[in-house]
Design a protein around this motif. Sequence first.
Motif, PDB file in Angstrom:
ATOM      1  N   ASP A 144      -7.710 -31.068   4.150  1.00 17.22           N
ATOM      2  CA  ASP A 144      -7.678 -31.035   5.621  1.00 17.22           C
ATOM      3  C   ASP A 144      -8.969 -30.469   6.209  1.00 17.22           C
ATOM      4  O   ASP A 144      -8.986 -29.961   7.322  1.00 17.22           O
ATOM      5  CB  ASP A 144      -6.474 -30.229   6.133  1.00 17.22           C
ATOM      6  CG  ASP A 144      -5.166 -30.971   5.971  1.00 17.22           C
ATOM      7  OD1 ASP A 144      -5.153 -32.186   6.209  1.00 17.22           O
ATOM      8  OD2 ASP A 144      -4.164 -30.339   5.581  1.00 17.22           O
ATOM      9  N   GLN A 202     -11.278 -35.407   8.175  1.00 14.72           N
ATOM     10  CA  GLN A 202     -10.581 -36.682   8.129  1.00 14.72           C
ATOM     11  C   GLN A 202     -11.488 -37.779   8.682  1.00 14.72           C
ATOM     12  O   GLN A 202     -12.160 -37.584   9.699  1.00 14.72           O
ATOM     13  CB  GLN A 202      -9.270 -36.629   8.918  1.00 14.72           C
ATOM     14  CG  GLN A 202      -8.168 -35.853   8.216  1.00 14.72           C
ATOM     15  CD  GLN A 202      -6.848 -35.882   8.955  1.00 14.72           C
ATOM     16  OE1 GLN A 202      -6.630 -36.724   9.837  1.00 14.72           O
ATOM     17  NE2 GLN A 202      -5.948 -34.982   8.601  1.00 14.72           N
ATOM     18  N   SER A 246      -6.386 -42.952   8.720  1.00 14.09           N
ATOM     19  CA  SER A 246      -7.115 -41.695   8.627  1.00 14.09           C
ATOM     20  C   SER A 246      -7.038 -41.216   7.186  1.00 14.09           C
ATOM     21  O   SER A 246      -5.956 -41.157   6.602  1.00 14.09           O
ATOM     22  CB  SER A 246      -6.505 -40.651   9.571  1.00 14.09           C
ATOM     23  OG  SER A 246      -7.174 -39.408   9.441  1.00 14.09           O
ATOM     24  N   ASP A 275      -8.201 -38.246   4.251  1.00 14.83           N
ATOM     25  CA  ASP A 275      -8.774 -36.952   3.918  1.00 14.83           C
ATOM     26  C   ASP A 275     -10.035 -37.189   3.091  1.00 14.83           C
ATOM     27  O   ASP A 275      -9.983 -37.815   2.024  1.00 14.83           O
ATOM     28  CB  ASP A 275      -7.754 -36.125   3.128  1.00 14.83           C
ATOM     29  CG  ASP A 275      -8.286 -34.765   2.738  1.00 14.83           C
ATOM     30  OD1 ASP A 275      -8.545 -33.948   3.639  1.00 14.83           O
ATOM     31  OD2 ASP A 275      -8.446 -34.521   1.516  1.00 14.83           O
TER      32      ASP A 275
END
Length: 346
Positions: free
Chosen positions: A138, A141, A198, A200
Amino acid sequence: MIESRQSTQKSFFGSCLYDKLVPQNHILRKILEAVDFSFVDSYCKDLYCHDNGRPGWSPRTLFKILFLQFMYDLSDYAIEETLCDRLSFKMFADLEVDEMPPDHSTLSRFRDRLGHERFKELFNHIVSVAREKGIISDKLQIVDATDIKAKVDIYRIKKKHGSEDPSDYIDKHSPDKDARPGRKYKGKLFYGYQANCSMDAESEIIVGAHVSPGGGVANARVDNVVPPGDPPKVVTADKLYDNQRNHNYLTEHNIRNGIVTKKNHNAKYLKAHVKRVSNIAKQYRPRIEHKLADLKRWHGLKSARYWGLDKTRIQTYMAAICSNVKRMIKILYGGVSPPKVRLRSA
């Protein structure tokens, strides 16, 4: 517990046969070690009657079969046929060696019963499993879009109903009433859907996906694939996502902005709309391109399997689930170290 005519406990003979003939290092065995698919039953328990009628196939088994179908890019008929004589598939789906699999119509009814919102929940659960295993960072992204061609023969429609303006005949006579014209990179036209994803950046796990009819700037929305519940520190995307709505969304949720801006946007625009900029993040944006190519080449996302927006969304979630699980196996068992992302602190 959902009652089923098919138990997840295989017979002694079947277990011995699978142990002997399916290699211990087979990827499907590793997937079963990494992911406990019993979660599917809990997500689907309200869709089945527990005390009325003949017990059916468990949602877990049907979902596993759909997983195999998208993992190996097979049609509804092909997965039914392959399950009849491929031991590794039977083992993965909790079928007995001599047990006939559910037919293609059963799989179709299962997809329709769950609907795209339920498949989104299953997709999100797989993402949460990757997060619990410490795979997703996280930190950054990457958001990008890819086209999905509709299951429509537009040349046949054009030949029969053609005119100078494509919208005069495609939308009126298309069997897929949800598909719309759109533009790809460099303005090339297509007819179908746009999938926004999206990813990571470090783990290369797809953490968000959303499908819209057609394509273009109107569908390029960061908020559809970067929910506020698990916000990353930074988001980057190409110029397609350079608009006031996306910049405002990142600012409101305290996410650093790595969206590549258009050349014609002057300093006044950037000062007004682009807050907490991360220029370093922009260099990582191309990492998502091979992931979108993976979805298309290996998991059937190049074109829609079915008609309609809801079913195309289901197809996208299943393709993303397969890609994510495959990536998890590479990281957990394949000795693959995710590439690090180095960003300046906020």
